[in-house]
Motif scaffolding. Structure first.
Motif, PDB file in Angstrom:
ATOM      1  N   SER A  72       0.837  -1.196   0.000  1.00 27.25           N
ATOM      2  CA  SER A  72       0.000   0.000   0.000  1.00 27.25           C
ATOM      3  C   SER A  72       0.878   1.255   0.000  1.00 27.25           C
ATOM      4  CB  SER A  72      -0.915  -0.003   1.230  1.00 27.25           C
ATOM      5  OG  SER A  72      -1.719   1.143   1.259  1.00 27.25           O
ATOM      6  N   SER A  73       1.990   1.205   0.748  1.00 31.81           N
ATOM      7  CA  SER A  73       2.907   2.346   0.812  1.00 31.81           C
ATOM      8  C   SER A  73       3.653   2.559  -0.508  1.00 31.81           C
ATOM      9  CB  SER A  73       3.916   2.138   1.952  1.00 31.81           C
ATOM     10  OG  SER A  73       3.257   2.095   3.191  1.00 31.81           O
ATOM     11  N   THR A  74       3.733   1.531  -1.311  1.00 30.53           N
ATOM     12  CA  THR A  74       4.364   1.652  -2.627  1.00 30.53           C
ATOM     13  C   THR A  74       3.518   2.498  -3.575  1.00 30.53           C
ATOM     14  OG1 THR A  74       5.384  -0.532  -2.362  1.00 30.53           O
ATOM     15  CG2 THR A  74       5.255   0.334  -4.592  1.00 30.53           C
ATOM     16  N   ILE A  75       2.193   2.481  -3.383  1.00 28.67           N
ATOM     17  CA  ILE A  75       1.272   3.117  -4.321  1.00 28.67           C
ATOM     18  C   ILE A  75       0.627   4.387  -3.764  1.00 28.67           C
ATOM     19  CG2 ILE A  75      -0.778   2.786  -5.742  1.00 28.67           C
ATOM     20  CD1 ILE A  75       1.590   0.969  -6.482  1.00 28.67           C
ATOM     21  N   THR A  76       0.044   4.295  -2.572  1.00 28.15           N
ATOM     22  CA  THR A  76      -0.854   5.338  -2.067  1.00 28.15           C
ATOM     23  C   THR A  76      -0.207   6.717  -1.909  1.00 28.15           C
ATOM     24  OG1 THR A  76      -2.009   3.569  -0.882  1.00 28.15           O
ATOM     25  CG2 THR A  76      -2.630   5.831  -0.337  1.00 28.15           C
ATOM     26  N   PRO A  77       0.997   6.854  -1.323  1.00 25.89           N
ATOM     27  CA  PRO A  77       1.577   8.197  -1.167  1.00 25.89           C
ATOM     28  C   PRO A  77       1.700   8.968  -2.482  1.00 25.89           C
ATOM     29  CG  PRO A  77       2.767   6.639   0.202  1.00 25.89           C
ATOM     30  CD  PRO A  77       1.850   5.835  -0.666  1.00 25.89           C
ATOM     31  N   LYS A  78       2.082   8.272  -3.567  1.00 23.77           N
ATOM     32  CA  LYS A  78       2.204   8.926  -4.866  1.00 23.77           C
ATOM     33  C   LYS A  78       0.837   9.378  -5.379  1.00 23.77           C
ATOM     34  CE  LYS A  78       4.192  10.331  -8.646  1.00 23.77           C
ATOM     35  NZ  LYS A  78       5.002  11.563  -8.640  1.00 23.77           N
ATOM     36  N   VAL A  79      -0.197   8.554  -5.143  1.00 26.99           N
ATOM     37  CA  VAL A  79      -1.560   8.914  -5.542  1.00 26.99           C
ATOM     38  C   VAL A  79      -2.016  10.154  -4.777  1.00 26.99           C
ATOM     39  CG1 VAL A  79      -3.974   8.166  -5.587  1.00 26.99           C
ATOM     40  CG2 VAL A  79      -2.153   6.535  -6.117  1.00 26.99           C
ATOM     41  N   MET A  80      -1.730  10.191  -3.478  1.00 27.57           N
ATOM     42  CA  MET A  80      -2.110  11.337  -2.647  1.00 27.57           C
ATOM     43  C   MET A  80      -1.406  12.612  -3.105  1.00 27.57           C
ATOM     44  SD  MET A  80      -2.028   9.233   0.944  1.00 27.57           S
ATOM     45  CE  MET A  80      -1.887  10.693   1.974  1.00 27.57           C
ATOM     46  N   ALA A  81      -0.126  12.496  -3.461  1.00 24.73           N
ATOM     47  CA  ALA A  81       0.623  13.664  -3.947  1.00 24.73           C
ATOM     48  C   ALA A  81       0.030  14.185  -5.253  1.00 24.73           C
ATOM     49  CB  ALA A  81       2.092  13.296  -4.138  1.00 24.73           C
ATOM     50  N   GLY A  82      -0.392  13.261  -6.118  1.00 22.76           N
ATOM     51  CA  GLY A  82      -1.007  13.673  -7.376  1.00 22.76           C
ATOM     52  C   GLY A  82      -2.323  14.397  -7.171  1.00 22.76           C
ATOM     53  N   LEU A  83      -3.101  13.942  -6.195  1.00 23.35           N
ATOM     54  CA  LEU A  83      -4.394  14.573  -5.917  1.00 23.35           C
ATOM     55  C   LEU A  83      -4.238  15.929  -5.239  1.00 23.35           C
ATOM     56  CD1 LEU A  83      -6.354  11.442  -4.643  1.00 23.35           C
ATOM     57  CD2 LEU A  83      -6.792  12.683  -6.766  1.00 23.35           C
ATOM     58  N   LEU A  84      -3.241  16.049  -4.334  1.00 23.95           N
ATOM     59  CA  LEU A  84      -3.093  17.267  -3.548  1.00 23.95           C
ATOM     60  C   LEU A  84      -2.361  18.379  -4.289  1.00 23.95           C
ATOM     61  CD1 LEU A  84      -3.594  18.599  -0.784  1.00 23.95           C
ATOM     62  CD2 LEU A  84      -1.351  17.729  -0.063  1.00 23.95           C
ATOM     63  N   ILE A  85      -1.219  18.044  -4.881  1.00 26.78           N
ATOM     64  CA  ILE A  85      -0.387  19.083  -5.504  1.00 26.78           C
ATOM     65  C   ILE A  85      -0.228  18.901  -7.011  1.00 26.78           C
ATOM     66  CG2 ILE A  85       0.889  19.551  -3.377  1.00 26.78           C
ATOM     67  CD1 ILE A  85       3.156  17.821  -4.430  1.00 26.78           C
TER      68      ILE A  85
END
Length: 316
Positions: A72-85
């Motif tokens: 989950s840590s491999t995928i989710t942080p990058k997805v969150m960064a794309g949504l936020l910034i």
């Protein structure tokens, strides 16, 4: 790895381009990721702290929690960064690294699910031989084999995908560097690469599924021989949660990987991917552990110890 490409980075389109959905999705995935971190880390710590949980079943559960946490840590942080910034650019090497670790942990998870089914088979069908069959050494070797198979599968997938030439579009119609999504961008012939992907995925999926199905077949046969209502309840409590999670996990894997990349609907792939990259890692601690009496008892014990320690500190 030979780089036969003019592409130096990729652009992840993400889940949606609708501006009004960016913040709500960011909040939702942040909550999902926090629950995943707390649930899986908590399960690992709980199993380590309570000696009553030092058994084969909980050994595999702790490994499952670790794998869920990692992939989950491999995928989710990058997805969150794309949504936020709006950070949707990922370098060529970072894309390869993300794909590698995702395939590793997804493969390990599939084999851990099979090992958990075999462990339940040994406990229900061979109870007198359980302690001699599922020894610490046997469990450790089985878990290590799962990780080795994960690394081998990922290595082949990465070599198979990134030996292709990417000389046209660098826009990935996905929210992470998944094998089929990246492979569709190749401008060189990818028939052999697609065939290898389907064969590898088929072997990993069907071998693990075969172990699960055979294990549960024997469990049901053993329980039905009891001729009691208690036997049916035992079968339900032993198998239902695991089979539901297995169905969701393998159902999405079949949709994603057991077809040529040219047949993929990217929107369908995104929805399916959300299930096994974000939701399943969040749900696994609940499905496999928090409904278990021993885990609940261990959790209450830890809470009581914490309250006692805090009370003692405040008094002193």
């Amino acid at each position: 790895m030979k780089n036969n490409t003019e592409v130096t980075d990729f652009i992840l389109l993400g889940l949606t381009n609708v501006p009004e959905l960016q913040v709500p999705l960011f909040i939702m995935f942040t909550l999902v990721y926090l629950i995943t971190l707390i649930g899986n880390l908590g399960m690992i710590i709980l199993i380590l702290l309570d000696s009553r949980l030092h058994s084969p079943m909980y050994f595999f559960l702790s490994n499952l929690s670790l794998v869920d946490l990692c992939y989950s840590s491999t995928i989710t942080p990058k997805v969150m960064a794309g949504l936020l910034i709006g950070d949707k650019v990922i370098s060529y090497n970072a894309c390869a690294a993300q794909m590698f670790f995702f395939v590793v942990f997804a493969t390990v998870e599939s084999y851990l699910l099979a090992l958990m089914a075999y462990d339940r088979y040994a406990a229900v069908c061979k109870p007198l031989h359980y302690t001699t069959t599922m020894t610490t050494g046997v469990c450790a070797r089985l878990a290590i084999c799962s990780y080795i198979l994960g690394f081998l599968n990922a290595s082949i997938n990465i070599r198979d995908t990134f030996c292709l030439s990417f000389c046209m579009s660098n826009v990935i119609h996905h929210f992470f560097c998944d094998v089929p999504a990246v492979m569709t961008l190749a401008c060189s012939n990818k028939d052999i690469s697609e065939l290898i992907l389907v064969l590898l995925s088929s072997f990993n999926v069907f071998f693990a599924l075969l172990v699960i199905l055979i294990s549960y077949l024997f469990i049901f046969i053993t329980v039905l021989k009891m001729h009691t209502g208690e036997g049916y309840q035992k079968a339900l409590s032993t198998c239902a949660s695991h089979l539901v999670a297995v169905s969701i996990f393998y159902g999405t894997v079949v949709i994603m990987y057991l077809q040529p990349s040219s047949s993929h609907s990217m929107d369908t792939d995104k929805i399916a991917s959300v299930f096994y990259t974000m939701l399943i890692p969040m749900l696994n601690p609940v499905v496999y552990s928090l409904r278990n009496r021993e885990v609940k008892s261990a959790f209450k014990k830890v809470v009581e110890r914490t309250k006692f320690s805090l009370g003692f500190v405040l008094v002193t």
